[in-house]
Design a protein around this motif. Sequence first.
Motif, PDB file in Angstrom:
ATOM      1  N   GLY A 194      -2.858   6.595  11.783  1.00  0.00           N
ATOM      2  CA  GLY A 194      -4.203   7.006  12.196  1.00  0.00           C
ATOM      3  C   GLY A 194      -5.219   6.026  11.684  1.00  0.00           C
ATOM      4  O   GLY A 194      -5.124   4.820  11.942  1.00  0.00           O
ATOM      5  N   SER A 195      -6.173   6.526  10.922  1.00  0.00           N
ATOM      6  CA  SER A 195      -7.198   5.670  10.328  1.00  0.00           C
ATOM      7  C   SER A 195      -7.137   5.822   8.818  1.00  0.00           C
ATOM      8  O   SER A 195      -7.454   6.886   8.281  1.00  0.00           O
ATOM      9  CB  SER A 195      -8.590   6.051  10.842  1.00  0.00           C
ATOM     10  N   TRP A 238       5.048  -1.169   2.780  1.00  0.00           N
ATOM     11  CA  TRP A 238       4.098  -1.507   3.846  1.00  0.00           C
ATOM     12  C   TRP A 238       2.924  -2.248   3.213  1.00  0.00           C
ATOM     13  O   TRP A 238       2.190  -1.693   2.383  1.00  0.00           O
ATOM     14  CB  TRP A 238       3.609  -0.236   4.536  1.00  0.00           C
ATOM     15  N   GLY A 239       2.776  -3.528   3.585  1.00  0.00           N
ATOM     16  CA  GLY A 239       1.724  -4.353   3.019  1.00  0.00           C
ATOM     17  C   GLY A 239       0.520  -4.459   3.932  1.00  0.00           C
ATOM     18  O   GLY A 239       0.397  -3.755   4.948  1.00  0.00           O
ATOM     19  N   ALA A 240      -0.374  -5.386   3.583  1.00  0.00           N
ATOM     20  CA  ALA A 240      -1.609  -5.542   4.335  1.00  0.00           C
ATOM     21  C   ALA A 240      -1.365  -6.020   5.749  1.00  0.00           C
ATOM     22  O   ALA A 240      -2.068  -5.630   6.684  1.00  0.00           O
ATOM     23  CB  ALA A 240      -2.530  -6.509   3.595  1.00  0.00           C
ATOM     24  N   SER A 241      -0.338  -6.854   5.938  1.00  0.00           N
ATOM     25  CA  SER A 241      -0.090  -7.394   7.276  1.00  0.00           C
ATOM     26  C   SER A 241       1.373  -7.326   7.693  1.00  0.00           C
ATOM     27  O   SER A 241       1.692  -7.616   8.839  1.00  0.00           O
ATOM     28  CB  SER A 241      -0.557  -8.855   7.342  1.00  0.00           C
ATOM     29  N   ASP A 297       0.173  -3.087  10.748  1.00  0.00           N
ATOM     30  CA  ASP A 297      -1.276  -2.907  10.635  1.00  0.00           C
ATOM     31  C   ASP A 297      -1.551  -1.959   9.484  1.00  0.00           C
ATOM     32  O   ASP A 297      -1.421  -0.744   9.616  1.00  0.00           O
ATOM     33  CB  ASP A 297      -1.816  -2.352  11.946  1.00  0.00           C
ATOM     34  N   ASP A 298      -1.933  -2.520   8.351  1.00  0.00           N
ATOM     35  CA  ASP A 298      -2.143  -1.706   7.161  1.00  0.00           C
ATOM     36  C   ASP A 298      -3.245  -0.678   7.366  1.00  0.00           C
ATOM     37  O   ASP A 298      -3.206   0.420   6.814  1.00  0.00           O
ATOM     38  CB  ASP A 298      -2.488  -2.616   5.976  1.00  0.00           C
ATOM     39  N   ALA A 323       0.814  -1.216   0.000  1.00  0.00           N
ATOM     40  CA  ALA A 323       0.000   0.000   0.000  1.00  0.00           C
ATOM     41  C   ALA A 323       0.844   1.261   0.000  1.00  0.00           C
ATOM     42  O   ALA A 323       0.396   2.312  -0.464  1.00  0.00           O
ATOM     43  CB  ALA A 323      -0.937   0.004   1.209  1.00  0.00           C
ATOM     44  N   HIS A 324       2.092   1.194   0.513  1.00  0.00           N
ATOM     45  CA  HIS A 324       2.947   2.378   0.610  1.00  0.00           C
ATOM     46  C   HIS A 324       4.394   1.982   0.364  1.00  0.00           C
ATOM     47  O   HIS A 324       4.844   0.917   0.799  1.00  0.00           O
ATOM     48  CB  HIS A 324       2.826   3.029   2.000  1.00  0.00           C
ATOM     49  N   LEU A 325       5.121   2.850  -0.335  1.00  0.00           N
ATOM     50  CA  LEU A 325       6.530   2.620  -0.643  1.00  0.00           C
ATOM     51  C   LEU A 325       7.362   3.803  -0.170  1.00  0.00           C
ATOM     52  O   LEU A 325       6.904   4.951  -0.185  1.00  0.00           O
ATOM     53  CB  LEU A 325       6.739   2.473  -2.158  1.00  0.00           C
TER      54      LEU A 325
END
Length: 805
Positions: free
Chosen positions: A98-99, A57-60, A79-80, A45-47
């Motif tokens: 955050g959320s 940063w992946g899902a888990s 925690d993705d 989700a993020h690089l």
Amino acid sequence: MTMIRAVRLLLISVLLVLAGTAPARAENLVSLDIASLPSAPESIAHLTAIGDTLVGWGASSTWRLDPGQQSWRRLRDSDDASVVSVAGDGQAAYVLVGSRAAGRVERIERFSLIDQGQAAIAPLPEPLFSAHAAVAGSKVWLFGLDANRSRRFFEIDLSAVSPSWTTHEAWPGAADEVTSAVEQINSLLIAVRGAEGRTDRILQWKAGEGWKDRGAAPAALVPESASALGQAHVLYLSSATPSAVVTFHTITGSWATLAETPNAAQAQATGWKNGLVWLRTSEDGTQQLSSGQVRSTELLLQPLDWAMIIAYLASMIGMGMYFYLKEKRNSTSDFFVGGRKIPFWAAGVSLYAANTSSISYIAIPAKSFETNWQYLTNNLIAVIGLMFVAVWIVPLLRRLNLMSVFTYLETRFHPMIRTLASALCILMQIGARMSVIMFLPSLAIATTTGIAVEWSILIMGVFTMIYTAMGGMKAVIWTDFVQLIVKMGGIVFAIVFIAFMVKGGFGEMASIAAAEDKTKLFDFSFDLTKATVWGFVFLVLFDVVLTFPKDQVLMQRVLSTESAKEAGRSVWTFAAIMIPGGFMFYMVGTALYAFYKMHPERLNPLLPIDSIFPLFIAAELPMGVRGLIIAGILAAAMATLSSIMNSVATLASVDFYEKLVKNPDPKVSVRFAEWMTVVTGLAGMGLALLLSRYDIHSLFDVSIELAGLLGGGFAGAYTLGMFTRRANWQGVAIGIGTSIVITTFAWSMNLVHPYFYLAISILLCICIGYVASLFFPAPGAQALEGLTIFGERDRPTAAALVQNE
């Protein structure tokens, strides 16, 4: 008629050369090497990049790409849902937590590869939505919207004792949201997107200056794709169809496309090494990871260019050999001051040549290209200062028949003052001037020839050492004369050539310069952190008027003239050349700005700003002319280098060798000076090689800082000696020591602009030295005869002459 025909043929030849190269090239000067990289085992989700390591940063889990770029390795659980965004500067990563579902950031944590953990920094003043961060060193800037959709801009310095968030004025625009943020050389650039459209605008923020609109991007930009590259570029990934990697040049505000890429509408990207890496998610959910690395086009000299350079170097060696064979080398006067038979006009030209080094030839056009003409104010005010020098200071010192200007300090004060001043001068000339002057042209040579910077430094240093050691002061002055013609001829040709390349010529260049305020000269503000008129007044008063007497490099030319009257005329000649010469150097920078604003694709993002003129020489000038202007760059550097080598050798021989050896033989003194020329050259080359290991934003500013820190105190000693009768050696010694300590403290705390260091140091020495002198006995009237400006005679006392010689 024959001469007229020759001139006509020359003009026609030049026009044909220009006509053959007039159309500006449209192709990029750099290319983008695109390669596929392995995708992570789970959806990323993020690089971000930490050094050369790519982290996702992946899902888990959090993952890293192995150095071999063949596979991903799991670092830890994550925690993705809590990771909203990730920011970094290539050296460190900060996670906005955050959320993710609500798009709300509640805190920021610093991620470390060492312990593979996240450590929270100071709590945010309030939660933010649509937040993006920029990072540089220990500073983090955060942009976002509060719960009422109001724009918020925070900053924190993590190096502070108690880090806390500071609130700044938010960016302009009623409904604009930030899509990316990046820091590039002391300024922030954010991309904002309004609700009414998909086109992004670039806004720039600088501390103390506020916000500036830099215009619209050529297409919508992929969020968080901004990455600083080099010293003046930012890379972005555009989401147009087809998408592309584009560059924004922070100085000219122009855009260039490096290469098209696969559709990046749903991609994410981050800076990595010398380029970008982007992750595209297809409709079936699979991810494709790609890398695009910027690669420079090789720019090499042609045989005709080399012939020009070799001819120039050979002529310098030939002039040194001529004076070596002509002189008997039995007299220190011949070697150090040219037998005091140098014409005033030649000495004046040499003064200007020595004063316009490679700093003038490379760093000043770069400074003008990056900013404006404010630094030219120094030249304009300096002319007034040189008038005072020509009338009062130079005749006084010339009548003393000195070889080392520091002999004056011994005659006026004490041998210890002379020894310390001479030693510090040697240190400053080698450390603060030679190293910078030798390093700058090596950048130009490396850019245009492909020769490594290290080899460029060695070639230039060795050739200068040879002709300086062989020819002494006569070789230095007469090679300066030839070198000035070469380098100023190159500058004039470059300006005309750029005007010919820019559509609209000089008129369009003037229009661009006026629109961007590039020819601004005067800043009358009282901000001591900027280069203002008041700073230049202080600089000229202290650096020209009060420092001229202690500058062995310049004074040695003055001391080479036949009389005090001729010495004054040499300074008038120097002043007459300074203003038109200064305008030429700054005009080149403005011309380069106009050219590259129209042709940003011809820029090389990997090169420092100081390489802008060498880049133009290598990439745009025709064959043969390149070699001539590279010879001009060498001439600018070698004129000053030879002067420093000869001056340092003079000081080493007169102030140290001849003081330690009883009844020194003139032949041995000259031979010692020859060897010291070689030692000085080797020391300068060593420091220049060390300097080449560091990425320095502006060598022009660095040279000013070093000169102020190392050269200020003893200039105050000359002022106390020439303009007061009460100063004595004890007070002067106290003033020098105290001024150096206080100035160093001001430098360590970054209290004022570097231009003020020299003035502060001299002023402190004068004030403290004079007050301290009141606590010790005053010098006798007879001891001061001929050494101050008060009722001085045409000749100093016999005792003074004996002591001087």
